[in-house]
Design a protein around this motif. Structure first.
Motif, mmCIF file in Angstrom:
data_model
loop_
_atom_site.group_PDB
_atom_site.id
_atom_site.type_symbol
_atom_site.label_atom_id
_atom_site.label_comp_id
_atom_site.label_asym_id
_atom_site.label_seq_id
_atom_site.Cartn_x
_atom_site.Cartn_y
_atom_site.Cartn_z
ATOM 1 N N GLU A 58 -6.122 -12.902 -0.309
ATOM 2 C CA GLU A 58 -7.576 -12.873 -0.361
ATOM 3 C C GLU A 58 -8.141 -13.429 0.938
ATOM 4 O O GLU A 58 -7.666 -14.457 1.443
ATOM 5 N N CYS A 59 -9.134 -12.762 1.462
ATOM 6 C CA CYS A 59 -9.790 -13.217 2.690
ATOM 7 C C CYS A 59 -11.226 -12.707 2.680
ATOM 8 O O CYS A 59 -11.618 -11.925 1.812
ATOM 9 N N VAL A 60 -12.005 -13.159 3.641
ATOM 10 C CA VAL A 60 -13.425 -12.799 3.707
ATOM 11 C C VAL A 60 -13.642 -11.817 4.849
ATOM 12 O O VAL A 60 -13.117 -11.992 5.958
ATOM 13 N N LEU A 61 -14.428 -10.796 4.544
ATOM 14 C CA LEU A 61 -14.681 -9.706 5.483
ATOM 15 C C LEU A 61 -16.188 -9.494 5.582
ATOM 16 O O LEU A 61 -16.855 -9.261 4.579
ATOM 17 N N GLU A 62 -16.718 -9.613 6.805
ATOM 18 C CA GLU A 62 -18.122 -9.239 6.997
ATOM 19 C C GLU A 62 -18.156 -7.795 7.489
ATOM 20 O O GLU A 62 -17.233 -7.341 8.170
ATOM 21 N N HIS A 63 -19.208 -7.064 7.121
ATOM 22 C CA HIS A 63 -19.191 -5.621 7.360
ATOM 23 C C HIS A 63 -20.571 -5.116 7.744
ATOM 24 O O HIS A 63 -21.590 -5.827 7.643
ATOM 25 N N SER A 64 -20.606 -3.838 8.169
ATOM 26 C CA SER A 64 -21.853 -3.210 8.611
ATOM 27 C C SER A 64 -22.496 -2.380 7.516
ATOM 28 O O SER A 64 -23.534 -1.755 7.744
ATOM 29 N N GLY A 65 -21.876 -2.329 6.332
ATOM 30 C CA GLY A 65 -22.456 -1.578 5.226
ATOM 31 C C GLY A 65 -21.557 -0.485 4.693
ATOM 32 O O GLY A 65 -21.633 -0.118 3.526
ATOM 33 N N GLN A 66 -20.673 0.052 5.543
ATOM 34 C CA GLN A 66 -19.778 1.129 5.135
ATOM 35 C C GLN A 66 -18.347 0.843 5.625
ATOM 36 O O GLN A 66 -17.776 1.601 6.408
ATOM 37 N N PRO A 67 -17.753 -0.226 5.155
ATOM 38 C CA PRO A 67 -16.406 -0.558 5.634
ATOM 39 C C PRO A 67 -15.326 0.281 4.939
ATOM 40 O O PRO A 67 -15.490 0.703 3.791
ATOM 41 N N THR A 68 -14.241 0.501 5.646
ATOM 42 C CA THR A 68 -13.045 1.124 5.083
ATOM 43 C C THR A 68 -11.863 0.207 5.378
ATOM 44 O O THR A 68 -11.661 -0.202 6.525
ATOM 45 N N VAL A 69 -11.114 -0.109 4.353
ATOM 46 C CA VAL A 69 -9.969 -1.010 4.491
ATOM 47 C C VAL A 69 -8.685 -0.219 4.286
ATOM 48 O O VAL A 69 -8.588 0.594 3.354
ATOM 49 N N ARG A 70 -7.726 -0.466 5.146
ATOM 50 C CA ARG A 70 -6.408 0.149 5.016
ATOM 51 C C ARG A 70 -5.358 -0.937 4.870
ATOM 52 O O ARG A 70 -5.433 -1.964 5.551
ATOM 53 N N VAL A 71 -4.392 -0.681 4.002
ATOM 54 C CA VAL A 71 -3.334 -1.655 3.724
ATOM 55 C C VAL A 71 -1.988 -1.005 3.985
ATOM 56 O O VAL A 71 -1.721 0.114 3.520
ATOM 57 N N LEU A 72 -1.162 -1.710 4.717
ATOM 58 C CA LEU A 72 0.215 -1.288 4.951
ATOM 59 C C LEU A 72 1.133 -2.357 4.369
ATOM 60 O O LEU A 72 1.214 -3.471 4.890
ATOM 61 N N LEU A 73 1.768 -2.032 3.254
ATOM 62 C CA LEU A 73 2.750 -2.924 2.639
ATOM 63 C C LEU A 73 4.114 -2.638 3.245
ATOM 64 O O LEU A 73 4.543 -1.484 3.305
ATOM 65 N N ARG A 74 4.792 -3.697 3.683
ATOM 66 C CA ARG A 74 6.122 -3.557 4.282
ATOM 67 C C ARG A 74 7.077 -4.516 3.563
ATOM 68 O O ARG A 74 6.722 -5.641 3.254
ATOM 69 N N PHE A 75 8.286 -4.044 3.311
ATOM 70 C CA PHE A 75 9.285 -4.893 2.678
ATOM 71 C C PHE A 75 10.668 -4.306 2.928
ATOM 72 O O PHE A 75 10.803 -3.190 3.467
ATOM 73 N N LEU A 76 11.670 -5.045 2.562
ATOM 74 C CA LEU A 76 13.052 -4.594 2.672
ATOM 75 C C LEU A 76 13.586 -4.249 1.289
ATOM 76 O O LEU A 76 13.312 -4.957 0.315
ATOM 77 N N GLN A 77 14.327 -3.154 1.214
ATOM 78 C CA GLN A 77 15.070 -2.795 0.007
ATOM 79 C C GLN A 77 16.530 -3.171 0.225
ATOM 80 O O GLN A 77 17.135 -2.811 1.233
ATOM 81 N N VAL A 78 17.084 -3.933 -0.702
ATOM 82 C CA VAL A 78 18.470 -4.376 -0.571
ATOM 83 C C VAL A 78 19.406 -3.177 -0.688
ATOM 84 O O VAL A 78 19.258 -2.329 -1.576
ATOM 85 N N GLN A 79 20.353 -3.126 0.213
ATOM 86 C CA GLN A 79 21.402 -2.109 0.180
ATOM 87 C C GLN A 79 22.740 -2.839 0.079
ATOM 88 O O GLN A 79 23.190 -3.448 1.056
#
Length: 435
Positions: A58-79
């Motif tokens: 969770e964090c705070v985001l100030e915006h201009s009225g029409q924000p778009t947020v993108r999320v990139l989840l990264r992790f390792l899969q055990v092999q």
């Protein structure tokens, strides 16, 4: 948006502790792995309260009225690698495969019900001669939510939640058996168009209440670019604007070690130890190859460097004398003796209890409660002679002192072996006041 520099930081997080020196599967410190950012399947997390099946940023985001947020989840899969017979791969070893999940939320979603996206990662099995590499299927969910910040500001409290929803069937009894169905070193890179993220450690005054309400579990979001457009939520707590040291020639998988020391220790491994390390993991083999190929110039870069928190002074004969910036900082690096030629530890004085204290003054020691050294209890009330008045990089004064009446104190003074105290940890010596 170019995320190359942020990815480099995130890669260091991804592989922190992946395989520790001496890089061999037989080493005791490599028997218990995957300590950072482990998001377990819910069945195992429910059975072991020390584990978790989700992360929340969770964090705070100030915006201009029409924000778009993108999320990139990264992790390792055990092999999990196993081998047959007497091959070097016969010992069980967990390798890792990098995985990424992307999603976005536009303004309508952020100011509405948010966005939820499920994801799956296929399992599989690869065979190569007498080596078997097996991966378990994974399932999870990423959600993006926002709540408006109270007040006249255009700002929202953004939440990104990651859940492991892998169905285990039967719950494993041991942690090592649950790891193949986990998200390892999970972290998120969050970007925004039409807005700007605020620092969680140093927010503007108006945003402090909203920041205080944020709840982060399994990670901590920090600003990852100069413009506040990117946040990295990492299971390893970082400062805002983290950077990789330019002198570091490559990943050593142990961020708590100094590159030069770890490199030299790796070079000191025996041939048999190096052979075992190379057989343990392809990344360990690449690390050994890189370390052994370092030339003297690369090694010399590891030996040390000085960095100034302030801009460097202009170089060359035409350089102007140091001047103060609007922030009151000097253009000369803080570690340069010319940064403040007016400082003189031998003659400077500081007012304590209404009296000027300088070199030669006697003070009584009152070590503060914030000190952690148990030896300080033996110094409470002792009389000491001030040897120098010093200043730290924030221009806060402190004293270098020697204990009065010690038989070997002259030797300690000659070698510069002083004790150091803040000005609020001493008081003028009463006998001196009586004079």
């Amino acid at each position: 948006m170019n995320l190359d520099s942020v990815r480099k930081i995130a890669d260091a997080v991804l592989y922190e502790g992946y395989i520790l020196y001496p890089y061999r599967a037989s080493a005791q410190k490599n028997r218990s792995r995957w300590q950072f950012g482990v998001v377990m399947a819910p069945g195992y997390a429910a059975a072991d309260p020390s584990e978790t099946s989700f992360t929340r940023a969770e964090c705070v985001l100030e915006h201009s009225g029409q924000p778009t947020v993108r999320v990139l989840l990264r992790f390792l899969q055990v092999q999990r690698r196993t081998g047959d017979g007497d091959s070097s791969a016969a010992e069980i070893w967990d390798e890792a495969v990098e995985r990424e999940v992307e999603m976005a939320a536009d303004a309508a979603a952020l100011f509405g019900d948010g966005v939820t996206q499920e994801f799956t990662v296929e399992g599989g099995e690869d065979r190569e001669e007498d080596v078997v590499r097996r991966r378990e299927p994974l399932a999870g969910l990423v959600s993006i939510r926002a709540a408006e910040v109270r007040g006249p500001w255009r700002a929202v409290k953004l939440q990104v939640r990651v859940e492991n929803r892998t169905d285990l069937g039967s719950v494993p009894q041991r942690r090592e058996d649950a790891l193949p169905t986990s998200l390892i070193a999970a972290h998120t890179i969050i970007t925004v168009d039409g807005g700007k993220f605020l620092s969680m450690t140093d927010p503007p005054e108006w945003a402090r209440p909203a920041v205080a309400e944020c709840r982060n579990e399994g990670g901590w979001p920090v600003l990852a670019d100069p413009d506040g457009l990117v946040v990295l939520s990492s299971p390893i707590i970082l400062y805002d604007h983290p950077e990789l040291a330019e002198e570091s020639a490559g990943e050593l998988y142990d961020g708590t070690e100094i590159d030069e020391i770890l490199t030299l220790r790796t070079l000191a491994l025996s041939d048999d130890e190096k052979a075992e390390a190379r057989a343990t993991d392809p990344r360990a083999a690449a690390l050994l190859d890189r370390v052994e190929s370092m030339d003297p110039q690369v090694m010399a870069r590891l030996h040390g460097t000085l960095r100034s928190p302030h801009p460097a002074a202009p170089a060359g004969p035409a350089a102007e004398p140091p001047v103060l910036t609007e922030a009151g900082e000097t253009s000369v690096p803080w570690w340069d003796p010319d940064a403040d030629a007016s400082v003189s530890p031998d003659t400077d004085s500081v007012a304590i209890g209404g009296r000027p204290i300088a070199r030669g003054s006697l003070v009584r020691l009152r070590p503060g409660a914030r000190r952690a050294d148990a030896q300080d209890m033996f110094l409470v009330g002792r009389v000491a002679e001030v040897q120098a008045v010093l200043y730290d990089v924030e221009d806060k004064p402190y004293l270098a002192v020697s204990l009065a009446g010690q038989p070997d104190e002259d030797l300690r003074i000659a070698h510069g072996r002083f004790l150091y105290f803040s000005t609020d940890e001493v008081e003028p010596y009463e006998a001196e006041v009586a004079q």
